[in-house]
Design a protein around this motif. Structure first.
Motif, short mmCIF file in Angstrom:
data_model
loop_
_atom_site.label_atom_id
_atom_site.label_comp_id
_atom_site.label_asym_id
_atom_site.label_seq_id
_atom_site.Cartn_x
_atom_site.Cartn_y
_atom_site.Cartn_z
N ASN A 228 -4.60 15.94 -1.20
CA ASN A 228 -3.38 16.73 -1.20
C ASN A 228 -3.46 18.12 -1.80
N HIS A 248 3.09 17.24 1.67
CA HIS A 248 2.06 16.44 1.48
C HIS A 248 1.42 16.01 2.81
N THR A 249 0.00 15.52 2.41
CA THR A 249 -0.88 15.46 3.51
C THR A 249 -1.22 14.05 3.72
N THR A 250 -1.59 13.60 4.77
CA THR A 250 -1.96 12.30 5.41
C THR A 250 -3.08 12.36 6.41
N THR A 251 -3.79 11.19 6.44
CA THR A 251 -4.89 11.19 7.72
C THR A 251 -4.80 9.86 8.30
N ARG A 252 -4.55 10.01 9.77
CA ARG A 252 -4.56 8.77 10.45
C ARG A 252 -5.51 8.73 11.75
#
Length: 501
Positions: A228, A248-252
């Protein structure tokens, strides 16, 4: 005589010229003679002969030669076929983003525009170079076209561009060990699917998605460099209509299939799942099937409601309250009550049309639609209420007219508005003999209607018990409306704001 003078002059001039040429020849030979060891030592030690080196005029190796660009094939990713036995491990590419501005959010187009600094970090040993100071070298966008860089693109983007004022806003920094930093300044307009069912008391969540276009996770492993903390924003970012709550950050992982089949995508591999995944089925035969790393920049926006309170809710409420004024106007004042009702109805229609003109044509009901249409119904019912009162008043006047034709003259009474009457149908039928002379020739008026003076009632009409009840009902409608309409609207507002606020 002339010849004797000219010849000596020519001889003198030739002698002087030959002497000058000889001296010049001796000086040139002296300069070309090699210096002895002592003379050379003296020249090097003397400050007169010392001269500082102008580094700006020293020709060094070109960047292509220093980085050995011509010795490698940069159309291939780093590490591809390094051992000549396989494609090599995936290239780790770290990403961090600095959001410069959030420019616009459109509910009609359902998109947003963002300007950001996008930075990539990876290692390419082909770009390693020797350096005694271990310092990096910085280049502009011209070298980017000659080496391999990650092929990032923005998923669901409508348009994007790299800034080029005053020059192309691209920076490439290469370290001696082959590590590379690639940074660029981009403005992107991307899709944001909004749920407007609670508009304008809504909260929207939008995402900017970054992904490699050609490389699957077997070739390129895309990740946030520091979780983040890889996402930084400017504290001065603000929007006129929204409050930015958080980034916010996410990874998929996203799956693409190039078979063109419409079946469901294969389930994710446990070792590759980041807790979430997405499946995509495409008929693009040129896109390689497989799993792709996708990075998300997600931000939550809460809409400022004060603007809509001033422009929509307060005017609608005032129009509803204005329609209640007709309940206190005399029911016989038709020119006053009818235009008031029509004006409030038309004003509410204008407010509804103005709100819907700036909104997308969605197939569901929005929160503002509920408020406006309920307000419109209250205004419309106030017009219907007067129509009912006017109709009942017409019936009352018709029965009163018929009654006056049957009743004796009530001239000379104190005030007709201070009376209430009761009579029977038999007595009313007997009034036909009113005004006829008696048998003895004396006229006697027989009033079969008993009038009782009531100083505490102001009715203004004389009629039967049934007729008197009709008159009370017409006034009861206005009287009850003065309480029921405001009470119902206040109750509606309490329920509405408790649900949507």
């Amino acid at each position: 005589m002339h010849t004797d003078v000219v010849l000596p002059f020519l001889l003198a001039w030739m002698t002087a010229a030959s002497g000058t040429l000889q001296r010049c020849r001796n000086v040139r030979l002296k300069r070309e003679m090699p210096l002895t060891e002592g003379a050379r030592r003296f020249r090097n030690s003397s400050f007169i002969f010392k001269r500082s080196l102008d580094v700006t005029k020293v020709w060094g190796p070109k960047s292509e030669q220093l980085l050995k660009i011509d010795n490698h094939d940069f159309t291939m990713r780093p590490g591809f076929g390094a051992r000549c036995v396989s494609a090599g491990p995936a290239v780790p590419v770290g990403v961090d983003v600095q959001v410069e501005s959030l420019d616009a959010i459109s509910e009609v187009d359902m998109d947003f525009t963002m300007t950001l600094y996008l930075r990539h970090y990876w290692k390419d040993e082909r770009l390693a170079f020797k350096s005694n100071t271990n310092l990096s070298m910085t280049f502009d966008g011209r070298l980017v076209k000659k080496i391999w860089v990650p092929d990032m693109f923005f998923v669901h983007s409508k348009k994007s561009f790299t800034h080029d004022t005053t020059t192309e806003n691209v920076m490439l920094r290469v370290f001696p060990d082959g590590k590379v930093l690639y940074s660029l300044r981009v403005t992107v307009t991307s899709m944001c699917s909004m749920d407007l069912s609670r508009f304008p008391l809504d909260t929207q969540t939008c995402s900017l998605e970054i992904e490699s276009y050609a490389y699957t996770d077997d070739d390129l492993m895309l990740y946030w460099k520091e979780g983040n903390r890889s996402l930084s924003t400017d504290d001065r970012i603000s929007l006129s209509q929204f409050l930015i709550q958080k980034f916010h950050t996410t990874t998929r992982l996203a799956f693409y299939s190039s078979t063109g089949q419409t079946g469901s995508a294969a389930p994710p591999f446990p070792s590759r799942a980041y807790g979430r995944y997405e499946s995509r089925v495409t008929s693009d035969l040129f896109s390689p099937p497989g799993w792709y790393n996708r990075l998300y920049i997600t931000f939550t926006l809460r809409r400022h409601v004060f603007f809509f309170l001033l422009q929509t809710y307060f005017p609608a409420t005032l129009m509803v309250m204005l329609s209640w004024v007709s309940f206190w106007i005399d029911r016989r004042a038709v020119p006053a009550r009818v235009p008031l009702g029509i004006t409030t109805v038309l004003t509410m229609s204008t407010i509804i049309t103005g709100v819907n003109a700036s909104m997308p044509r969605v197939s569901y009901i929005k929160a503002v639609d509920i408020y406006l249409w309920v307000s419109f119904v209250f205004v419309f019912l106030s017009v219907i209420e007067y129509a009912a009162v006017n109709y009942l008043s017409t019936l009352q006047e018709r029965k009163e007219r018929m009654l006056r034709e049957r009743l004796p003259c009530t001239c000379g009474l104190a005030h007709p508005g201070m009376m209430s009457a009761s009579y029977s149908e038999v007595e009313a039928n007997a009034t036909g003999n009113y005004g006829l002379p008696e048998s003895n020739g004396v006229k006697r008026e027989r009033m079969l209607v008993q009038l009782a003076m009531e100083s505490d009632q102001v009715t203004g009409h004389v009629g039967s018990s049934a007729y008197s009840n009709v008159w009370i009902d017409t006034h009861v409608i206005d009287k009850y409306s003065r309480v029921l309409f405001p009470g119902s609207y206040v109750l509606f507002n309490i329920i509405y704001w408790s649900i949507y606020s």
